[in-house]
Scaffold this motif. Structure first.
Motif, PDB file in Angstrom:
ATOM      1  N   LEU A 232       0.848  -1.186   0.000  1.00  0.00           N
ATOM      2  CA  LEU A 232       0.000   0.000   0.000  1.00  0.00           C
ATOM      3  C   LEU A 232       0.883   1.235   0.000  1.00  0.00           C
ATOM      4  CD1 LEU A 232      -2.656  -0.970   2.725  1.00  0.00           C
ATOM      5  CD2 LEU A 232      -2.645  -1.528   0.279  1.00  0.00           C
ATOM      6  N   VAL A 256      -3.547   4.169  -2.224  1.00  0.00           N
ATOM      7  CA  VAL A 256      -4.627   4.547  -1.320  1.00  0.00           C
ATOM      8  C   VAL A 256      -4.516   6.040  -1.020  1.00  0.00           C
ATOM      9  CG1 VAL A 256      -4.774   2.249  -0.298  1.00  0.00           C
ATOM     10  CG2 VAL A 256      -3.265   3.956   0.739  1.00  0.00           C
ATOM     11  N   TYR A 269      -3.172   3.840   7.002  1.00  0.00           N
ATOM     12  CA  TYR A 269      -3.072   2.741   6.049  1.00  0.00           C
ATOM     13  C   TYR A 269      -3.944   1.549   6.458  1.00  0.00           C
ATOM     14  CZ  TYR A 269       0.873   4.412   3.180  1.00  0.00           C
ATOM     15  OH  TYR A 269       1.667   5.098   2.293  1.00  0.00           O
ATOM     16  N   LYS A 272      -7.828   0.673   5.250  1.00  0.00           N
ATOM     17  CA  LYS A 272      -8.161   0.782   3.832  1.00  0.00           C
ATOM     18  C   LYS A 272      -8.728  -0.522   3.272  1.00  0.00           C
ATOM     19  CE  LYS A 272      -7.058   5.063   3.549  1.00  0.00           C
ATOM     20  NZ  LYS A 272      -7.017   5.301   4.991  1.00  0.00           N
TER      21      LYS A 272
END
Length: 285
Positions: A232, A256, A269, A272
């Motif tokens: 990510l 993201v 993070y 998500k």
């Protein structure tokens, strides 16, 4: 399934219990948002090593052998070279760091070598005022892990959780992603018992050439065949930059959006959808 977390820098004033609770809360938010209020949340424990980076205590009775690293320590020639090579990634194209005045950095940084100070001023020009100094602390801790004997002590702290028996997924943030990749590809640590099926990296600096060279990984980054890898990276995260697909062909990169205030923050993070979907998929028999 059990989730193993490996945190990043700036965690010297917390502990494994608090970090595990915070991470579990963020994961729960994402799982319940995207998979319903009854979605089960796997147990999670964050392997903690942040105490190794605390500033040394000057109090009477402090343990002299405590393995601490002070960010005001003088630079060695090797560390200065690592820092300069890394900061070069953040120098505006066509601009020479020597043209920048270091006075723009303000006071309180007398221990920074002149060349590094100029590189920080150049980075500020590209990524924002005072961002160079924030990045410097991160780069120095990355260097310590890679080139200081603190690296072995960090691996010792992480090994118990990483090698926890049974089905498990590893989520590694920031410096934690370097630690996870290093341990999963080292002959003396490796993934441990069967059952580690996936690695999720968040805000990872593994694309930095200085990091890959220090890990002895000058070719494409690869994990053991039995471990899938999702990365990510957030828009505006100066550490993660544009992700890992260019250096790790097998990685699944997911862009993201973590907002503009703290795009590198771990908790932003962890809630998500790509991560929630992976947890549900991995935990489904």
């Amino acid at each position: 399934m059990h989730i193993v977390g490996i945190h990043g820098i700036w965690q010297g004033n917390t502990n494994a219990v608090k970090l595990s609770a915070d991470w579990a809360g963020a994961l729960t938010k994402g799982l319940r948002r995207y998979h319903g209020p009854d979605c089960p949340v796997p147990p999670l424990h964050v392997a903690y090593y942040g105490n190794l980076f605390r500033t040394p205590s000057q109090r009477l009775g402090a343990h002299e052998d405590t393995p601490l690293v002070d960010d005001t320590e003088p630079f060695t020639d090797q560390e200065e070279a690592f820092v300069l090579d890394t900061l070069a990634l953040y120098t505006p194209p066509g601009l020479d760091p020597e043209q920048f005045e270091t006075e723009t950095l303000g006071l309180g940084v007398p221990y920074i070598p002149r060349l590094v100070a100029r590189a920080l001023a150049a980075a500020d020009h590209k990524i924002g005022r005072d961002m160079g100094r924030r990045l410097l602390r991160f780069v120095r801790q990355v260097y310590r892990y890679l080139h200081h004997d603190i690296g072995e002590r960090i691996r010792a702290e992480v090994r118990t959780e990483l090698h926890r028996p049974g089905p498990r997924l590893v989520i590694a943030h920031s410096l934690g992603s370097i630690i996870a990749f290093d341990m999963l590809t080292r002959a003396d640590t490796g993934p441990g018992p069967d059952g580690l099926t996936a690695l999720v990296t968040c805000g990872s600096p593994l694309a930095w050439p200085t990091v890959r060279h220090s890990l002895g990984q000058d070719g494409p980054l690869q994990l053991p065949d039995t471990i899938s890898w999702m990365n990510l990276h957030a828009a505006g995260d100066i550490v993660a930059q544009s992700g890992l697909a260019a250096v790790a062909p097998a990685v699944r990169d997911e862009l993201v959006h973590n907002g503009i205030a703290e795009p590198h923050a771990a908790l932003r993070y962890l809630d998500k959808q790509p991560l929630a979907d992976l947890i549900v998929k991995t935990g489904t028999p």
